[in-house]
Structure formats: C-alpha cells, structure tokens
Write an enzyme that holds these catalytic residues in place. Structure first.
Site, short mmCIF file in Angstrom:
data_model
loop_
_atom_site.label_atom_id
_atom_site.label_comp_id
_atom_site.label_asym_id
_atom_site.label_seq_id
_atom_site.Cartn_x
_atom_site.Cartn_y
_atom_site.Cartn_z
N LYS A 116 0.83 -1.20 0.00
CA LYS A 116 0.00 0.00 0.00
C LYS A 116 0.88 1.26 0.00
O LYS A 116 0.50 2.27 -0.58
CB LYS A 116 -0.91 0.00 1.23
CG LYS A 116 -2.04 -1.04 1.17
CD LYS A 116 -2.99 -0.84 2.36
CE LYS A 116 -3.69 -2.11 2.80
NZ LYS A 116 -4.76 -2.58 1.94
N HIS A 235 -14.10 -3.59 9.00
CA HIS A 235 -13.45 -3.03 7.81
C HIS A 235 -13.55 -3.98 6.62
O HIS A 235 -12.69 -3.98 5.75
CB HIS A 235 -11.99 -2.68 8.07
CG HIS A 235 -11.81 -1.60 9.11
ND1 HIS A 235 -12.33 -0.35 8.96
CD2 HIS A 235 -11.19 -1.62 10.31
CE1 HIS A 235 -12.04 0.38 10.03
NE2 HIS A 235 -11.35 -0.37 10.87
N ARG A 292 -6.91 -7.91 -9.30
CA ARG A 292 -7.60 -9.18 -9.52
C ARG A 292 -9.07 -8.89 -9.74
O ARG A 292 -9.50 -7.74 -9.65
CB ARG A 292 -7.45 -10.05 -8.28
CG ARG A 292 -7.91 -9.29 -7.02
CD ARG A 292 -7.99 -10.17 -5.80
NE ARG A 292 -7.99 -9.41 -4.56
CZ ARG A 292 -9.06 -8.95 -3.94
NH1 ARG A 292 -10.27 -9.15 -4.45
NH2 ARG A 292 -8.97 -8.28 -2.81
P1 ADP Z 1 -7.83 -3.92 2.86
O1 ADP Z 1 -6.57 -4.26 2.15
O2 ADP Z 1 -7.98 -4.63 4.15
O3 ADP Z 1 -9.02 -3.97 1.94
P2 ADP Z 1 -8.14 -1.02 2.67
O4 ADP Z 1 -7.04 -0.04 2.67
O5 ADP Z 1 -8.83 -1.26 1.38
O6 ADP Z 1 -7.63 -2.38 3.31
O7 ADP Z 1 -9.21 -0.55 3.76
C1 ADP Z 1 -10.27 -1.38 4.16
C2 ADP Z 1 -11.40 -0.54 4.78
O8 ADP Z 1 -10.92 0.21 5.90
C3 ADP Z 1 -12.00 0.51 3.85
O9 ADP Z 1 -12.98 -0.03 3.01
C4 ADP Z 1 -12.55 1.52 4.84
O10 ADP Z 1 -13.77 1.08 5.37
C5 ADP Z 1 -11.54 1.50 5.95
N1 ADP Z 1 -10.53 2.56 5.76
C6 ADP Z 1 -9.38 2.46 5.06
N2 ADP Z 1 -8.70 3.63 5.06
C7 ADP Z 1 -9.43 4.49 5.79
C8 ADP Z 1 -9.25 5.86 6.19
N3 ADP Z 1 -8.18 6.57 5.84
N4 ADP Z 1 -10.22 6.44 6.95
C9 ADP Z 1 -11.31 5.74 7.33
N5 ADP Z 1 -11.53 4.45 7.00
C10 ADP Z 1 -10.61 3.82 6.24
P1 ADP Z 2 -12.75 -7.72 -2.06
O1 ADP Z 2 -11.61 -6.76 -1.77
O2 ADP Z 2 -12.62 -8.43 -3.38
O3 ADP Z 2 -14.07 -7.13 -1.87
P2 ADP Z 2 -12.48 -8.71 0.57
O4 ADP Z 2 -11.53 -7.62 0.85
O5 ADP Z 2 -13.77 -8.73 1.26
O6 ADP Z 2 -12.66 -8.87 -1.00
O7 ADP Z 2 -11.81 -10.13 0.85
C1 ADP Z 2 -10.73 -10.27 1.70
C2 ADP Z 2 -9.76 -11.27 1.13
O8 ADP Z 2 -10.29 -12.59 1.20
C3 ADP Z 2 -9.49 -10.97 -0.30
O9 ADP Z 2 -8.12 -11.22 -0.53
C4 ADP Z 2 -10.37 -11.94 -1.01
O10 ADP Z 2 -9.79 -12.26 -2.23
C5 ADP Z 2 -10.40 -13.14 -0.07
N1 ADP Z 2 -11.66 -13.87 -0.16
C6 ADP Z 2 -12.88 -13.42 0.14
N2 ADP Z 2 -13.81 -14.39 -0.08
C7 ADP Z 2 -13.14 -15.48 -0.52
C8 ADP Z 2 -13.53 -16.81 -0.93
N3 ADP Z 2 -14.81 -17.21 -0.93
N4 ADP Z 2 -12.55 -17.66 -1.33
C9 ADP Z 2 -11.27 -17.27 -1.33
N5 ADP Z 2 -10.87 -16.06 -0.96
C10 ADP Z 2 -11.77 -15.15 -0.56
MG MG Z 3 -9.43 -2.89 0.29
#
Ligand code: ADP
Ligand code: ADP
Ligand code: MG
Length: 669
Positions: A116, A235, A292
């Site tokens: 990230k 989250h 992906r």
């Molecule tokens: P992941 O790799 O676990 O998906 P993300 O960076 O996409 O991590 O963040 C997951 C979730 O965390 C976001 O969908 C949001 O709900 C929350 N989040 C991430 N960054 C922030 C932020 N700067 N402020 C508030 N919420 C955040």
């Molecule tokens: P996305 O970012 O695609 O909305 P999530 O952040 O909710 O997915 O999923 C968290 C992680 O778990 C991701 O790396 C996703 O690829 C994996 N994951 C979620 N559901 C499944 C599943 N049914 N089988 C394998 N991996 C999964």
């Molecule tokens: Mg994310």
C-alpha cells in the site's frame, strides 16, 4: 481463445469461473484439498486434481502443485480467482515460466500495487489524490508518532502488505499511538510476515467507492463505473451496490479517469479495482488497488450487462476488450449481499458446521446467486466462511433493496449461524434505503439492526412447541402399542391424557410451554405472554401450517442434533429465523454441561493462541480480555464470562487448539 483452463481456487469463485468457461466452450480443471473432495466446484469442473491437505498453505497456496496439475491436464491458462495466489507476483511469473498464461495482470503490476505504501508513491506521481498521510520507509516509532501528530488525530495505522482488514488500528489520540502501533505491527508480522506500516488521516464518516478498471494488451484501458461498498463490518464489505447512491456524472467521470490513470501508471492489463475512500462531500482519495477480480464484481456485471470473467479470458488470450468506453452504459441498479456463516451477535465470529438445511433464493431475471456449497456440504474452519453472494438487479435502488430484503427473509440455513437476518434488516432499514451510507452504518444503527436478535417471542415458542407436538402426532399410530419405544421416552404424558409440557432454552432463558388438547381437536398453549389457541398440520412439503390466535401462517422447522449432543429446533416463519434448544427433562447432562461451561472458557473455533493476558491466580472482571485466538485468519478476543479468579491456563502462546478445547479454567466469584 483457450480450450482448457485450470482454476486455482475453490468455493463460489471457482464455480463462477467454470460457468463462464463452459458457456464459451472452454474445458475446466478444478483443484481441491482434502476438505474439498466432494465440493461443488469439483463436481462442476470437467476434471479435478487433488493438490493436498485441507490447510490452504498445504494445497491452494502451493504454486508448484497447481502448475504441475495444469501441465498434467493440458490446461493452457490458470485463473487464480481472488484470495489465495491471485495477487502473488511470484506465482504469475512461475506460470509464465511453465508456459502457462496467468489470467491476470503482469507480475510487475501486481508487485507495484502489492504494498500500500509503494502504491501510494506511484499514485502520487500519477497525480491521483491520496488520503493525507505518511507512507515513507522510515519506520521508527518516534517518527511515525510525529507524523501522526502532523496528520492530526484520529489516524489510521495500516499494514503496507495488508488485506482483509488485518493489521489496521484506528488511533484517537497521541497517548494511544505507541500501543496501537505495536499491535498493528504484531498483527501485520503474523499475517503477512512484514510489519511495515503507513499512517493515514482517519476519515470519520467515509464511503468506500471503488472503480472497476480493465485494460488489454492493445493499449485499451477503460472503467466500468463504480461500486459502493460502504456497508462493512470489521473493515470488510457486507453489502455492495452499483451505481453508487448520489453519484453525479461529473464525479463519476473524475473518479473513473483517476482510476484509469492509476492503471496506466503501472502498465495494467486485465481486471482491476481501484479503491477510493470518499468524504460525505464527495472528495475522494486513492486507498489501494486490487489487482484481480473483486468479490463484488457481479453488481458491475448486472448494471453493464457484461461478463467480466469473459473479458478476463479474452484479454488473457491476447484479444481486445469486447467494448469501448463509449459503448458502456449503466442500466438500473444492482445490490449484492454476502451471506456469511458468522454470528453478528458475537462480534461476527465465524461459524462452522454442516449445512443440514439450505434454501437459497431462486435465480431468475432479477436474481443471481453465486455459491460454492449445496445442502449437506460443510463450512470448515479452513477457508473463507462465505456461503453465497446474492445479487439482485432492478430498475432503481429502492426496488432492488426491497427485493433483496424479501429474498433474505426467504433464505433458510440450518447448521451454521448466518448473518441473513442482519442483511435483511440492513436492506429494509429506512436510513439505508433513504441513502444514508458510510462505513460506520452498522455500528451506528446497531440497536435497530440487531433487534431481530432480541429474545424469542411467544410466537417462536408456539411454533417450536407445535413442531414438537407434530412430531409426536406423526408417531401417534404407535402410541397404543405398549412396546412402542415412544411410550418409554421422556415420561411425557400422551396428548389426549391431559397436558404436555415442552421446555425450551433461548440463550439463558428457560421457558416451559404447556399444551392442552381441546375437545374440537385444537390446542391451548400456555406461553410466557399468556394462553393462545393453536392448530397445527403438516403440509405436503413437510412444512407446518399453523393457526395461532387469529393468525394462520406456514413455518419451516428443522430439528438438528448439535455438536454438544443437544437438540436444536430452527424455525423459519414470517421472514425470521430463530433457534431454540429443546430441554429434555430426563437428560441431566445438559445441566451439568451448562454448569461446566461457566467454569471454563472454550475455543469457539479451532485456532492458534496468539496472546495470553492472564495467568493462574489472577482475579478478573466480567468482560475482561483473557486471551486472543487466531482462527479463520482473524483475531478473536475471548473474555471472562463473569467476575472471578483464573484457576488455570491450559495452553501457551503459539499452541494450536481444537474447537471446544478448554482454554482457561475459571472460578466465578
Ligand atoms: P484492505 O486491504 O484490508 O481492503 P483497505 O485499505 O482497502 O484495506 O481498507 C479497508 C477498509 O478500511 C475501507 O474499506 C474503509 O472502510 C476503511 N478505511 C481504510 N482507510 C481508511 C481511512 N483513511 N479512513 C477511514 N476508513 C478507512
Ligand atoms: P474484495 O476486496 O474483493 O471485496 P475482501 O476484501 O472482502 O474482497 O476479501 C478479503 C480477502 O479474502 C481478499 O483477498 C479476497 O480475495 C479473499 N476472499 C474473500 N472471499 C473469498 C472466498 N470465498 N474464497 C477465497 N478467498 C476469498
Ligand atoms: Mg481494500
């Protein structure tokens, strides 16, 4: 185009990829672990190869085995699905080396977005707006704390290698920073073997809005509009929709173009998602890019009429994308819910077990169901506990949500606890339907959303009791037989000899219902709230037609022997489900077990102890954290059930424990 592909995944995504491949006349090879021998994706594929034991590390994450399986079966390409090896640049390279096409972006693009922090550096250069924060290499706690102060509290610490909400900590004030940093680093190290973190401004009421991008090897790069994934717990997404509510054309274009710029900056190819976090006023910032197919891609497919897996296959085979930007339109509104085997009332603790009864919505013009399981399959602790994704498409958001709420109320699952009631409550929630949407929605509306989990009402006790009586009635022909085992059982009096007592446990509550047979063949039930007249009859399809007070309705009741030997009745009626435990008056072990449960804290799931907060002799107060268990890739804190003293701690940090293992012996004071 390929003639045969291997799918390096399981569950619903493997099934979903197979579906498109089949439609395109492409043969499919599934891979499976021990636990998945009889899984739906194995049954659906043309061929299947066993790749190892149940833990993903010994099967679905073994690049060599998977590549070997592809070679042996003559597959030309590998679709990684999501999770597992889908964002593993090394795997993409290994495929290429073996002469196989990796159905995904080039390894360099995966790498660029894998961290990230690195991703933010690249996006900064590409002039994509970033959340204010620090994403540098210097990881000294002093510097990070100073940066947090500069950014301004609250801040969010994130694992650079993170995913699935792991290694994240919200920090409200400077004095809490050091502890939170240590916690985030510990979790990141355990989950990703990399404790590098970044610090960001924590937006207090944000929306998660992401853009689906696509690029091919002919210079084409476009966006397929947005998805709003703001309804989250831990989250992590629970409900996703497209298009995003209240999105205007200008902002859609700005976000779409920013996402395309991001994809171009890393020479992207294939399907990808650029995730943004947006303020309530619409200002948006880059968060991360997932290189992906995304779990929630179906909502985009529904509103655009495109099959994104087909696009992936076409592009991976060297073709051009099937549409240009100008040819894409948004049609209506789509909503997806993730039906999980988890217990919302226990902080969304995953639930495992056999799906003894499973009734998912029926697919149709408006409804799509993506699932990897069938009735009789088991949700194991080895993989993601998602049971199905249910997607609806309708002319507008209100209609789509109304339809989804109805579908959730028809969904019946017995064998694991699910979030179906919560999903239904969300889709019917006036504030959500009215357009209130941000990542804090579930927490903020906890009381109204979790009302469905309130204690069972008279109607529930009546339905369960009638189901129990109907079981006896079903057996009545033998009742006159002195040798019938039925007569020896339980010491219950026969229905026509006065009255019957049926005792239920609803959580901690103990309720006895007395049933009397009336002259007209009806029944009179004495329920906690008063007496009501009732009738029950079994319908041809095994449901119960019930008359209660002035109401008539149909209920499905599934009786099941639980792991601990107790008998549970799961009731579905009126769009609600409820589980009650039958108390057998002669079975004293139940009371013993209930007493014992208070004296020990057991593992709710198989997992690993990663932190112990108490030792023998400690006095603790109710709710105080005792230990942290890592199970199903998540951390679960187990708390003291009451005030008391710790008698013994049975396991050490690092030890693996089975479900039900007695972890801490406890004496309530
Ligand atoms: P992941 O790799 O676990 O998906 P993300 O960076 O996409 O991590 O963040 C997951 C979730 O965390 C976001 O969908 C949001 O709900 C929350 N989040 C991430 N960054 C922030 C932020 N700067 N402020 C508030 N919420 C955040
Ligand atoms: P996305 O970012 O695609 O909305 P999530 O952040 O909710 O997915 O999923 C968290 C992680 O778990 C991701 O790396 C996703 O690829 C994996 N994951 C979620 N559901 C499944 C599943 N049914 N089988 C394998 N991996 C999964
Ligand atoms: Mg994310």
């Amino acid at each position: 185009m390929f003639s045969k592909i291997l799918i390096a995944n399981r569950g619903e995504i493997a099934c979903r990829v197979i579906k498109t491949a089949r439609r395109l006349g492409i043969k499919t090879v599934a891979v499976f672990s021990d636990a998945d021998r009889g899984a739906r994706h194995v049954a659906m594929a043309d061929e299947a190869v066993h790749i190892g034991p149940s833990p993903a590390r010994e099967s679905y994450l073994l690049a060599d085995r998977i590549i070997d399986a592809a070679r042996r079966t003559g597959a030309q390409a590998i679709h990684p699905g999501y999770g597992f090896l889908s964002e593993n640049a090394g795997f993409a390279e290994a495929c290429a080396k073996a002469g196989l096409v990796f159905i995904g972006p080039p390894p360099a693009a995966i790498r660029a977005m894998g961290s990230k922090s690195e991703a933010k550096k690249i996006m900064e250069k590409a002039k994509v707006p970033l959340v204010p924060g620090y994403h540098g290499d210097d990881q000294s706690p002093e510097l990070l704390a100073k940066e947090a102060g500069r950014i301004g509290f609250p801040v969010l610490i994130k694992a650079s290698a993170g995913g699935g909400g792991k290694g994240m900590r919200v920090v409200e004030s400077a004095d809490k920073f050091a502890d939170a940093l240590a916690g985030a680093k510990r979790e990141a190290k355990a989950a990703f073997a990399d404790d590098h973190v970044l610090v960001e401004k924590y937006l207090t009421r944000p929306r998660h809005i992401e853009i689906q991008v696509f690029a091919d090897g002919h210079g084409g790069c476009l966006y397929l509009f947005e998805r709003d994934c703001s309804i989250q717990r831990r989250h992590q997404k629970v409900i996703e929709e497209a298009p995003a509510p209240n999105m205007d054309t200008a902002r859609r274009k700005a976000m779409g173009e920013a996402a395309v710029a991001a994809a171009k900056a890393i020479g992207y190819q294939g399907a990808g998602t650029v995730e943004f976090i947006a303020d309530q006023d619409g200002t948006f910032f880059f968060m991360e890019m997932n290189t992906r197919l995304q779990v929630e891609h179906p909502v985009t497919e529904m509103i655009t009429g495109q099959d994104l897996v087909e696009w992936q296959l076409v592009v991976a085979a060297g073709g051009k994308m099937p549409r240009t930007q100008d040819q894409l339109r948004i049609d209506g509104h789509a909503v997806e819910v993730r039906l999980y085997a988890e217990d919302p009332a226990r902080n969304f603790l995953p639930s495992t077990g056999t799906l003894v009864h499973l009734k998912l919505p029926e697919e149709g013009a408006h409804v799509r169901v993506d699932t990897g399981v069938r009735q009789g399959d088991t949700v194991t602790p080895f993989y993601d506990p998602m049971i199905a994704k249910v997607i609806v498409h309708d002319r507008d958001r209100t209609s789509a949500l109304r339809r989804m709420a109805a579908l959730m109320s028809e969904t019946e699952v017995v064998g694991v606890t699910t979030n179906a009631s919560l999903l239904r409550a969300l889709c019917a929630h006036p504030a959500f339907v009215g357009g209130e949407i941000d990542t804090g929605f579930i927490e903020r509306h906890r009381d109204s959303l979790f009302a469905a989990l309130a204690p069972a009402d008279d109607r529930a006790f009546a339905v369960a009791t009638l189901a129990r009586l109907a079981e006896w009635q079903d057996r009545e022909p033998t009742a006159g037989d002195p040798h019938s085992p039925w007569n020896e059982q339980n010491g219950f009096r026969l229905l026509d000899e006065g009255h019957d007592e049926v005792r239920w446990k609803d959580g901690e509550r103990d309720v006895t219902v007395i049933a009397r047979r009336l002259r007209d063949g009806g029944l009179r039930l004495e329920l906690p709230g008063g007496a009501q007249e009732a009738r029950v009859q079994r319908t041809d399809d095994g449901k119960l037609a019930i008359g209660l007070g002035g109401d008539t309705f149909v209920a499905t009741v599934v009786r099941r022997v639980a792991i601990d030997g107790g008998v549970d009745y799961t009731l579905f009626s009126d769009g609600r489900s409820r589980r009650l435990r039958l108390v057998d008056p002669l079975d004293l072990s139940m009371y013993e077990a209930a007493g014992a449960a208070e004296a020990t804290v057991r593992a709710p799931l198989p997992g690993k102890i990663i932190d112990l907060r108490v030792k023998a002799g400690d006095t603790v107060s109710k709710g105080q954290p005792l230990l942290v268990l890592e199970a199903m890739k998540m951390e679960h804190t187990l708390a003291a059930p009451a005030d008391g003293t710790i008698k013994s701690v049975r396991y050490a940090v690092g030890e693996q424990v089975n479900e039900g293992a007695e972890l801490v012996e406890f004496e309530a004071s």
